[in-house]
Scaffold this motif. Structure first.
Motif, PDB file in Angstrom:
ATOM      1  N   LEU A 243       0.789  -1.224   0.000  1.00 22.00           N
ATOM      2  CA  LEU A 243       0.000   0.000   0.000  1.00 22.00           C
ATOM      3  C   LEU A 243       0.822   1.275   0.000  1.00 22.00           C
ATOM      4  N   SER A 271      -3.285  11.635   0.917  1.00 22.29           N
ATOM      5  CA  SER A 271      -4.097  10.417   0.792  1.00 22.29           C
ATOM      6  C   SER A 271      -3.460   9.265   1.549  1.00 22.29           C
ATOM      7  N   ARG A 272      -2.139   9.171   1.479  1.00 16.83           N
ATOM      8  CA  ARG A 272      -1.443   8.106   2.205  1.00 16.83           C
ATOM      9  C   ARG A 272      -1.519   8.314   3.708  1.00 16.83           C
ATOM     10  N   LEU A 275      -4.929   7.166   4.829  1.00 20.45           N
ATOM     11  CA  LEU A 275      -4.972   5.709   4.872  1.00 20.45           C
ATOM     12  C   LEU A 275      -4.229   5.189   6.092  1.00 20.45           C
ATOM     13  N   SER A 276      -3.091   5.797   6.387  1.00 15.62           N
ATOM     14  CA  SER A 276      -2.315   5.382   7.556  1.00 15.62           C
ATOM     15  C   SER A 276      -3.105   5.619   8.841  1.00 15.62           C
ATOM     16  N   PHE A 325     -11.035   9.168   6.356  1.00 17.33           N
ATOM     17  CA  PHE A 325     -10.979   9.483   4.925  1.00 17.33           C
ATOM     18  C   PHE A 325     -11.872  10.675   4.595  1.00 17.33           C
ATOM     19  N   SER A 329      -8.912  11.145  -0.589  1.00 22.08           N
ATOM     20  CA  SER A 329      -8.144  10.048   0.015  1.00 22.08           C
ATOM     21  C   SER A 329      -8.896   8.727  -0.083  1.00 22.08           C
ATOM     22  N   LEU A 330     -10.233   8.771  -0.003  1.00 18.25           N
ATOM     23  CA  LEU A 330     -11.002   7.539  -0.151  1.00 18.25           C
ATOM     24  C   LEU A 330     -10.932   7.033  -1.586  1.00 18.25           C
ATOM     25  N   PHE A 333      -7.779   5.223  -1.879  1.00 21.27           N
ATOM     26  CA  PHE A 333      -7.890   3.884  -1.301  1.00 21.27           C
ATOM     27  C   PHE A 333      -8.633   2.945  -2.255  1.00 21.27           C
TER      28      PHE A 333
END
Length: 342
Positions: A243, A271-272, A275-276, A325, A329-330, A333
């Motif tokens: 990822l 975005s990362r 997700l993190s 999110f 960012s979603l 993902f």
């Protein structure tokens, strides 16, 4: 008061499986599992859980033998007892077992129990085994070895007998989202990766004879994992894509191509980070897996749809609950999952 690390172990292949089972038990099978943030490997004991602040601790000793006698169980309790008598406060003491002889339990069907489920004759032998092992070790002060102290300690110990296959422990990470669960071979592979990652922590630094004055100093030695790391590993294997180590997923370029060049790197980084946050948010773990399942199913059912169309087909209630999110960012993902399963 200081605490000196003694008898940290080298990797024992025969015991590595049970140390990983103990970790996944602590992560997923206790009512207080959500409180555990760090999993400290071979520092205070085989495994010690810590909460986010490093002040609450779950101490675990694991033993892989399948038919342990009461006396042998007593001997295995010695490192837990060492920590009980230390100046640090350990909140829970757990002996995780591969199995016990039929002379131990009153009710053999109980695989999680305390001393109230141990036969009187077995309890006497267990105490004797612990006393013998305490006297054999040089890291427990003689003044702290007494029948009274041992009795008080044993009241605090929880015994857990392993009753699951490795793949069943990995299923527990994904919770009840059956659409996501791969076959047993992949689940066992994930278990082995977690085992290897856990075992590698034993070699990350030498801690024997190190002295610390606070519990959270243990984290300075990089011998710990977090639930977020384990979820990341599991998720990466399910979609067959790392990822974070690769560039942006191809399906995301429908978004990225419309973003000004000077903003593209920031959008990917943001975005990362989102997700993190979602991966490491233990308080919202089940919602994260629900979202993942919803995205995964939507992609499988609509393989030709682009990311924007897929986003609109998601369950809005689940999306709203996964607050780490936002829209972009979603979609990032979604793109990662789409890229991994195509």
């Amino acid at each position: 008061m200081p605490y000196t690390i003694k008898s940290s172990e080298k990797l024992r292949p025969s015991g590595a499986e049970y140390e990983t089972k103990a970790l996944l038990y602590l992560m997923n099978f206790r009512t207080d599992s959500p409180e555990v943030y760090y999993y400290v490997v071979d520092f205070f004991n085989d495994l010690t859980g810590m909460n986010r602040t490093g002040r609450k601790m779950w101490d675990i000793q694991s033993k892989g033998a399948k038919n342990s006698s009461p006396r042998a169980l007593g001997k295995e309790l010695v490192t837990l007892y060492k920590n009980y008598t230390s100046d640090f406060d350990f909140d829970y003491f757990v002996l995780f077992l591969g199995g016990v002889s039929n002379t131990v339990r009153i009710d053999d069907k109980k695989n999680i129990f305390d001393i109230n489920n141990i036969k009187p004759s077995a309890y006497k032998q267990l105490k004797q085994g612990l006393l013998e092992e305490c006297n054999d070790k040089n890291y427990i002060d003689d003044s702290k070895i007494s029948d009274k102290e041992i009795v008080e300690f044993l009241k605090k110990v929880q015994f857990v007998v392993d009753d699951k296959m490795p793949y069943e422990y990995v299923k527990s990470i994904i919770k009840t989202h059956t659409k996501l669960i791969p076959n047993e071979g992949i689940l066992n592979g994930i278990f082995n990766e977690i085992r290897d990652k856990q075992a590698s922590k034993k070699n990350s630094s030498v801690v024997e004879n190190i002295t610390i004055t606070t519990t959270h100093e243990a984290l300075n030695h990089s011998r710990h994992l977090t639930a977020g790391e384990i979820r990341l590993l599991t998720l990466s294997r399910i979609i067959n894509r790392n990822l974070f180590d690769q560039g942006p997923p191809l399906p995301f370029y429908i978004i990225l191509n419309n973003i000004p060049d000077e903003r593209k790197k920031d959008v990917i980084l943001e975005s990362r980070l989102a997700l993190s946050r979602a991966l490491f948010n233990k308080n919202n773990a089940n919602t994260f897996w629900s979202l993942f399942e919803n995205i995964y199913s939507t992609i499988v059912q609509n393989p030709l749809d682009n990311v924007n169309v897929l986003y609109d087909k998601l369950n809005n209630d689940i999306v709203e609950q996964c607050y780490d999110f936002e829209v972009i960012s979603l979609k990032y993902f979604i793109s990662l999952i789409k890229d991994g399963i195509e």
